[in-house]
Every structure is written in structure tokens, then in C-alpha cells.
Design an enzyme around this catalytic site. Structure first.
Site: not given
Ligand code: UD1
Length: 416
Positions: A23, A121-123, A125, A304, A397
Site C-alpha cells: 500500500n 468503494r466509491p471514488i 471524494l 486489513d 495480490r
């Protein structure tokens, strides 16, 4: 498709090193788009998500390559400004190319990432923030089409603490005119690592790691070199692996304060944990109690590590309540843990785990997302008999050679 087969019942023992943080690596690799020339990185983890980032950077016109342990990104002039759905759909973090492309080239067309297993999980913002800096944005045919002659600094108050949103805006503001202030910014250590790299490139960013970040825009950035920080989620997962098997495991190359929220919950549960400057050791223990957690932005308990902690609680003595406040659909692992014999009642955002020291029993289970797959592997380490975790591509991943690291500690685990 690869599967992981775990034979439970082995106590893990020994020392293991933490790798580079996925991350932190993802936003930092996207930040290279801000400066033409060659960027050089150490401690980049070898993961599927890094391959996807590499693929996207190449599609945008960059050259990327491994050079031994180094990862090099050569950013050429006049890149492509379009991030296609084919690549973006593989990895939501691809949206992080929006800020750098828009601020440097005045334009970007980036596919909307779409839904994912752990929620919508919108974007929004990210996009509101870019608009506040003066961008015109339209959503067309599944793409974000953003345009701005030159972004202009502004004050942006995030309604929700967003890691990706903070990173995208920090990168966009780095080359904007004037000063940008991000309020209610996310405080995750990976944001501090990104700010450090941006500052090495010549950006003027202060306050990263606090809830107010100030970015004074500069005209130009230049490539630099950087070692990616350690992966606190991998470190936490390995610590839980030692704990759940009753073994003695030392996780090296991790600053304990990065996983303090996990360490303190594990101590409350009855584990003895020793820390040094850059290692954390869990002592052998045969029984621990159920301790509640609530996930929240850093420095509180990370979402996480929620799934992995739930596996630990499934074999505790006593009950615990696990509350997920960050994502709305992050209990997909619960049904799979139940298949292994765990006693868990999930509600919308709360799960009640009735720990039992009776062993779990191996079974075929299916990974649903990255951290869920880690929790199933952890449960498999203590389940009687064989646990087969399918859809292990989720694990790849975000974990580098997890099976090798666990094997080196004595686990019976192999990839099929
Ligand atoms: C990052 C991490 C991910 C971690 C998460 C929370 C990376 C690559 N991924 O994801 O592993 O689980 O932080 O620590 O670093 N939100 C909105 N609108 C937005 C953006 C976010 O409503 O525009 C909401 C999300 O739906 C979620 C919350 O904000 O409920 C936090 O999400 P965010 O911090 O943005 O997560 P990511 O950056 O996607």
C-alpha cells in the site's frame, strides 16, 4: 488456478522478515508520473498488484523493469493520458494515476474502478477534491474524464477519512499553483512514505501523518530514489500466524509502533509480546481470551487485519465482538471460517465470535478477497487435517511468497 494446501497442527517457530508495503509501493509508483526521467526503488514487493501497476505505467508510456532488487521506472515525455478499463478493473488503486496525470498534463481519462468484493468503494471524494482544485470532470462511458489547464491550491475537507483520496490529492496538489490544505486527511504510515518520496522529488509537503496536510505547489519535480517502507499488514499477519499456532515467532524489519493496535489487543487477549526497535516477538501460548476490536483509520485497528484477527479469535477461549467500520461488506471470510468449524454470527457490520479451544477441522474453502484469503490460511494452520484454500490469486495480490515464509517457520503448506 493455484490453490494452497495447509496441513494444520504445526507450531511455528523462528524468525521471519517483513517485505515492502504494497500500500506504500502502489501510490509511490504512480507518483513517478509527476516527473520525467528514471526513478529507482528498493524494497518493492514482488506482487500481482505491482505487476498490474507496472502494466498500467507501461500502457501510459513508461518503461518499468526489475534490476536485481531494484525496481526502475523510466517516465518519458508525452505519455498516454488514458488508463483503460482492462487494466484498471484488475486493481482499484489504478485510480491513483488520476492526480499525477491531471496535474502534470492538464488532462486524464481513467476508467472507473467499479465494484469490488469488500463493498462499493466509491471514488467520489477523489473527484470532489480534484474539482476543488479547479478540474472539470465528466463521467462518460465508464470513464472519468478530467481536464484542467492548471490546478489551483485550495482547502479540502474530506467528509470521510480516505487513504487513496488523500494520496491522489496530495499528488495533484504537488504541482498545483499555490497552497493546498487537506483536512481530515488519512494518517496512515503509507501516506507518510508517499509524502517522503514526493518531497525527495522536490515537492513541499508538511503534516503527512497528521490530519492536516499542507502542500505548497511547485513548478517541477525530478526523479529520485527511495526504499519502500515495511508492510505492517504482512507483519501483523505473520505475528498472528505464530500466535495462533502457539509458537514463538519473531517478525523482523517492522517498527512495532506500526502495528501497536494489534499488539495491544493481542496482549489483552493474553499473549506475551516482546518488541525491539525493528522486531516483534510473540511468545508461545496455549490459551487466550476473546477480545473485541473495532476497525478504524490509523492508528486504530486496521481493517486489513480484521479477517486475520478473527481467525485468532475463532480459537480463543470466550467470545469477542468484531466491528467493521471502514468497509460495509468485509465479512466474506466468515462463512468460510464457519466451514472450518468456527462459531461466528455475522450481522451487517458486527460479528460475534464464540471462540472455542476445540480445534477447527480442515476443509476446502474459497478465498474471496486479499485479506480474507490470509485469514483462511491462518485458520488452516490450526485446523485438524488438510485445508485447501482455492482462488489463491487474491493472496498473490498482496502477499509475497507467504507460503515460503510460513514454511520457513515450520508450517506444512504448499501451493498446488
Ligand atoms: C486503502 C488501502 C486498503 C485499506 C483501506 C483502508 C491501498 C492501495 N489500499 O484503500 O488496503 O483497506 O485503505 O485502510 O492503500 N470512500 C468514499 N469515497 C471515496 C473514497 C473512499 O466514500 O472517494 C470510503 C470507502 O468506501 C471506505 C472508506 O472511505 O468506506 C475508506 O476508504 P479508503 O481509505 O479510500 O480506502 P482505499 O484507499 O481504497
Amino acid at each position: 488456478m493455484d490453490k494452497m494446501v495447509v496441513v494444520g497442527g504445526q507450531k511455528l517457530n523462528g524468525q521471519v522478515n517483513t517485505g515492502g508495503a504494497k500500500n506504500a509501493a502502489l501510490p509511490i509508483l504512480f507518483s513517478t508520473l509527476l516527473a520525467e526521467g528514471e526513478h529507482v526503488f528498493r524494497n518493492v514487493p514482488r506482487l500481482k498488484d505491482i505487476d498490474s501497476t507496472s502494466e498500467l505505467l507501461q500502457a501510459l508510456g513508461c518503461e518499468t523493469r526489475w534490476d536485481g532488487d531494484l525496481f526502475r521506472v523510466l517516465v518519458k515525455p508525452a505519455p498516454s493520458l488514458e488508463a483503460h478499463y482492462d487494466i484498471v478493473r484488475k486493481m482499484r488503486a489504478s485510480i491513483l494515476c488520476l492526480g499525477p496525470l491531471l496535474t502534470k498534463y492538464g488532462e486524464a481519462v481513467v476508467s472507473m474502478p467499479g465494484g469490488c468484493a469488500i463493498g462499493t468503494r466509491p471514488i467520489d471524494l477523489h473527484l470532489e477534491g480534484m474539482k476543488a482544485l479547479g478540474a472539470e470532470i465528466v463521467l462518460e462511458e465508464g470513464y472519468v474524464k478530467a481536464h484542467a489547464k492548471k490546478l489551483k491550491g485550495n482547502t479540502i475537507l474530506f467528509e470521510v477519512c480516505t487513504v487513496g483520496g488523500t494520496e491522489n490529492l496530495m499528488m495533484a496538489a504537488a504541482l498545483a499553483d499555490g497552497i493546498t490544505v487537506l483536512e481530515n486527511a488519512a494518517k496512515e504510515p503509507e501516506i507518510v512514505d508517499l509524502a517522503e518520496y514526493l518531497n525527495k522529488m522536490g515537492a513541499k509537503i508538511s503534516g503527512a501523518g497528521t490530519s492536516v496536510i499542507t502542500i505548497e505547489g511547485v513548478n517541477k519535480l525530478k526523479p529520485a530514489e527511495h526504499a519502500i517502507m515495511a508492510d505492517r499488514i504482512e507483519a501483523g499477519t505473520l505475528l498472528i500466524a505464530g500466535a495462533i499456532t502457539g509458537g514463538e515467532v519473531t517478525v523482523n524489519r517492522i517498527k512495532p509502533q506500526l502495528i501497536e493496535s494489534l499488539i495491544s489487543k493481542m496482549k489483552e487477549a493474553g499473549f506475551k509480546i516482546a518488541v525491539s526497535n525493528d522486531s516483534v516477538m510473540v511468545h508461545p501460548n496455549t490459551s487466550w481470551t476473546g477480545i473485541d476490536i473495532t476497525t478504524a483509520p490509523f492508528p486504530l485497528f486496521p481493517t486489513d487485519l480484521q479477517a486475520q484477527y478473527m481467525a485468532l479469535m475463532a480459537v480463543s477461549q470466550g467470545a469477542s465482538v468484531i466491528t467493521e467500520t471502514v468497509f460495509e461488506n468485509r465479512f466474506m471470510h466468515v462463512q468460510e471460517l464457519i466451514r472450518l468449524g468456527a462459531d461466528i454470527t455475522p450481522k451487517t457490520r458486527v460479528a460475534v465470535v464464540r471462540g472455542h479451544s476445540g480445534r477447527l477441522k480442515g476443509a476446502p474453502v474459497m478465498a474471496t478477497d486479499l485479506r480474507a484469503s490470509a485469514s483462511l490460511v491462518l485458520a488452516g494452520l490450526v485446523a485438524d487435517g488438510e485445508t485447501t484454500v482455492s482462488r489463491i490469486y487474491h493472496l498473490d495480490r498482496g502477499y509475497e511468497r507467504l507460503e515460503e515464509k510460513l514454511s520457513s517457520l515450520g508450517a506444512r503448506i504448499k501451493r498446488m
